[in-house]
Design an enzyme around this catalytic site. Sequence first.
Site, PDB file in Angstrom:
ATOM      1  N   CYS A 119      -0.462   4.101   2.177  1.00 30.36           N
ATOM      2  CA  CYS A 119      -0.219   3.922   3.620  1.00 30.36           C
ATOM      3  C   CYS A 119       1.239   4.211   3.972  1.00 30.36           C
ATOM      4  O   CYS A 119       1.517   4.824   4.997  1.00 30.36           O
ATOM      5  CB  CYS A 119      -0.511   2.483   4.060  1.00 30.36           C
ATOM      6  SG  CYS A 119      -2.005   1.782   3.394  1.00 30.36           S
ATOM      7  N   ASP A 120       2.174   3.741   3.144  1.00 26.41           N
ATOM      8  CA  ASP A 120       3.570   3.680   3.594  1.00 26.41           C
ATOM      9  C   ASP A 120       4.550   4.594   2.858  1.00 26.41           C
ATOM     10  O   ASP A 120       5.705   4.711   3.287  1.00 26.41           O
ATOM     11  CB  ASP A 120       4.066   2.220   3.498  1.00 26.41           C
ATOM     12  CG  ASP A 120       3.275   1.310   4.428  1.00 26.41           C
ATOM     13  OD1 ASP A 120       2.814   1.815   5.463  1.00 26.41           O
ATOM     14  OD2 ASP A 120       3.102   0.120   4.115  1.00 26.41           O
TER      15      ASP A 120
ATOM     16  N   CYS B 182       0.836  -1.209   0.000  1.00 21.99           N
ATOM     17  CA  CYS B 182       0.000   0.000   0.000  1.00 21.99           C
ATOM     18  C   CYS B 182       0.863   1.249   0.000  1.00 21.99           C
ATOM     19  O   CYS B 182       1.417   1.631   1.046  1.00 21.99           O
ATOM     20  CB  CYS B 182      -0.898  -0.018   1.234  1.00 21.99           C
ATOM     21  SG  CYS B 182      -1.866   1.477   1.420  1.00 21.99           S
TER      22      CYS B 182
END
Length: 312
Positions: free
Chosen positions: A137-138, A134
Amino acid sequence: MEKLYDVVIIGSGPAGLSAGLYAGRALLSTLIIEKEKAGGQIMQTAEIENYPGGMEGESGPTLVQRMAAQADHFGVERVKDVVTAVELSGAEKIITCQKETYRAKTVIVATGASPAKLGCPGEEEYTGRGVSYCATCDAPFYGGLEVFVAGGGDAAVEEAIYLSRFARKVTIIHRRDQLRAAKSIQEKAFKNEKIDFLWNSTIEEIKGEGLINEIVVKNLKTGELTSMKPDPNDGLFGLFVFVGYKPQTELFTDQLDNERGYLVTDENMHTNIPGVFAAGDIRKKVLRQVVTAAADGAIAAVEANKYLEEME
Ligand code: NAP
């Protein structure tokens, strides 16, 4: 005895939320069961450019938030629970979850798909320790660092472009010498000075010490193995894996017709069991996009309503 819902929708991505909107608006008693939070896979998309009428800068989370609010507005109930078993064949469908058991006259399965894995040694061990599925997300963890992206489809290339906003350098590792991604997406990536390509290559092993610090890449043409290590000044890098998706249908495949796990429906989302419909990425279909998931959900809810009317 638990309430008997007109419709229970399993999954709350765009397909499930759209089904909820249409079912709620048809005044059916409707429950959406969502695993953690509404959204599904699209929550991991930083920018959605191809949802008709979408706003500039639209992201997965912003779109899903409005979809969920719209379903809520029409009286749809949403619960967070994990389905553990389903009995779909009777007139009354039983959905057993970790916390509760639910009863329904119709069920719409909209559980979507989850990221496929590379399947190489070290992948599981270093997930969350440098291996990610992701970018939204990261990506911020890799500001100014180097990242690798595995895959060559739309997701891999789009997410590589997104990652290039944060990372110093992005290298796409693809098993062939041509990308699968749409030409328009490819063009953007080829023009991006931060993006490099390693063609005809696969990741054979992921190594590290607590955090990832080495990937072993195999050139499929020559068989040569190359060890990629972080720049000593960085000390670490990231590996983002986008090699397709797997349908989340294990709970249903003993009861519902499927091909390699993807549920088979007719064009009106009917499965092989009366009163059970499927919508979105879990269906066997040609185009898995938010727009097609939303359309599937709408059709499934309208068909569920018809089924209920015929049952009366
Ligand atoms: P995909 O189109 O199936 O592409 C998967 C990529 O991963 C392919 O390039 C494939 O290589 C590679 N791959 C598969 N298994 C591998 C393995 N074990 N090791 C190394 N590489 C492997 O999947 P996706 O990119 O996740 O997209 C899924 C669906 O969502 C598609 O229909 C896509 O169009 C859609 N999508 C659309 C958008 C958009 O339009 N904005 C964005 C994201 C996703 P090969 O090419 O050699 O097969």
